[in-house]
Design an enzyme around this catalytic site. Structure first.
Site: not given
Ligand SMILES: Cc1ncc(COP(=O)(O)O)c(C=O)c1O
Length: 431
Positions: A148, A225, A228, A251, A389
């Site tokens: 992401h 990370d 998900q 999430k 993203c």
């Molecule tokens: C795999 C992953 N990493 C990071 C993020 C970023 O999360 P946040 O916008 O809640 O900081 C997301 C959000 O869609 C994501 O799916």
């Protein structure tokens, strides 16, 4: 025979094949559970809402709404600074929530849990504070092509500033990582290996414990990370063996604006502060300041108290159901959806890994993802269309974007049947 799906704590899943075509037997009444989510009663464009955008943000159960409301009605005050009863109540609840998170992720102590705004802020904290101190010009940061933007741009910013290099583990056509390339990529110059647990576009589940073990062998620090995965499957930081782990509350049924950075205590203690301000210091003079121990060193200013309390309430809610049950439910739904999607002409699924979470990306000859998701919205079906993203990943697959359907504990097979009907309609409409 229905074989139980097992999670081997290495972040990989066994037994998914057996779920194909079979309703999963579980102790959870999944349709009754939908009553816990008031928003599912909403109607959109005259249709019952089908919410298949949980990878973007999850819906919230009444238990969470009640917890946040109760905090504001009975405890609201600032934390760590008041000598009055309400401040003591708020502080106690806030710190109890930290302990709840620590137990949930298997941290050794609550001091390893830093409250942040979410995954993005957690990763930026590590890149700027830890990376700024420990990385040097020409050190290598190893990422993967499926990251992401938050686990990519944050490192690019640091690399530009200090002259570090970034390498990427490539992704295969099925959406898995090309792990055979790891021996040439994960060399002793790599000081940080940061990767996602579950891809937000492909649904691929990565073997995170194996990756951490390999990183340790070359002395690289690891960051996972878990945006998900955290609310969707059992996860234990000590079993996985990571140094850092980042996730967002929103999430996993918690409010927006709250997230967590887990850091192994030795590494957090060595990391300098990031933001300056109130509550992160032990003393301040006009010349110089000294700082608290983690986690408070990293929580400058008034924190998101209601968010942290809401996060703990969401954890209680999810744990009552069981993350292994939720995972089985997700896998059942994505297996069922992938099977039914075979019926659709001109549809290509992007991300067909065997180890797959409840996220499905696809492109259709019939229409661009933006047109398709706008069309679906007319029938009350909320999906996401775009690059999610993940622009480099989209480029890797030769598309500008995909349509993404993502499921959670309140999603049902009946809703998937309705999605297939709506996609059939789209094929006819855009012909
Ligand atoms: C795999 C992953 N990493 C990071 C993020 C970023 O999360 P946040 O916008 O809640 O900081 C997301 C959000 O869609 C994501 O799916």
């Amino acid at each position: 025979m229905l074989v139980r799906l097992g999670i081997n704590w290495r972040g990989s899943v066994v037994g998914a094949d057996y779920l194909m075509h079979k309703a999963v037997k579980s102790g959870v009444d999944w349709s009754a559970l939908r009553e816990d989510f008031p928003i599912l009663r909403e109607r959109v464009n005259g249709h019952a809402l089908i919410y298949f955008d949980s990878a973007a943000t999850s819906q919230k159960p009444t238990a969470l709404l009640d917890a946040v409301r109760s905090y504001y009605e009975h405890e609201n005050a600032n934390v760590h600074r008041g000598l009055h009863a309400l401040s003591a109540r708020a502080t106690e609840h806030y710190e109890k929530s930290r302990q709840r998170v620590a137990d949930f992720i298997g941290a050794k102590t609550a001091d390893e849990v830093v409250f942040t705004r979410g995954t993005t802020e957690s990763i930026n904290l590590v890149a700027q504070a830890w990376g700024g101190k420990f990385l040097r010009a020409d050190d290598v940061i190893l990422l993967t092509e499926m990251e992401h933007h938050s686990n990519l741009v944050s490192w690019q910013l640091l690399a530009e500033r200090i002259g570090a290099r970034i390498r990427y583990v490539p992704v295969r056509d099925d959406g898995t990582l090309e792990l055979e390339k790891l021996s040439s990529l994960l060399t002793p110059e790599v000081k940080m290996f940061a990767f996602t647990h579950v891809s937000n576009s492909l649904g691929t589940i990565n073997p995170v414990a194996d990756l951490c073990r390999k990183a340790r062998e070359v002395g690289a620090v690891t960051l996972i990370d878990a945006a998900q995965s955290i609310g969707h499957m059992p996860l234990n930081v000590q079993e996985i063996g990571c140094d850092f782990l980042a996730f967002s509350g929103h999430k996993m049924c918690a409010p927006t604006g709250i997230g967590v950075l887990y850091g192994r205590s030795a590494i957090l203690e060595a990391t300098p502060p990031w933001h300056g301000g109130g509550e992160m210091i032990t003393s301040v003079t006009l010349e110089k300041s000294s700082y608290k121990q983690p986690p408070h060193r990293f929580e400058a200013g008034t924190p998101n108290i209601a968010g942290a309390i809401g996060l703990a309430a969401a954890i209680d809610y999810l744990e009552e159901i069981g993350r292994d049950e939720i995972f089985r439910h997700d896998v059942d739904l994505s297996t069922y959806a992938l099977d039914r999607m075979n019926e659709l002409r001109g549809l290509r699924v992007i991300g067909t890994a065997k180890e797959h979470a409840g996220v499905i990306s696809f492109v259709m000859d019939a229409a661009h993802p933006h047109d398709l998701t706008t069309f679906a919205d007319r029938y009350g079906l909320a999906m996401r269309g775009g690059h999610h993203c993940n622009q480099p990943l989209m480029r890797r697959f030769g598309v500008t974007g995909t349509t993404r359907a993502s499921f959670y504990l309140y999603s049902t097979r009946e809703e998937i049947d309705q999605m297939i009907d709506i996609l059939q309609k789209a094929i006819r409409f855009f012909k």
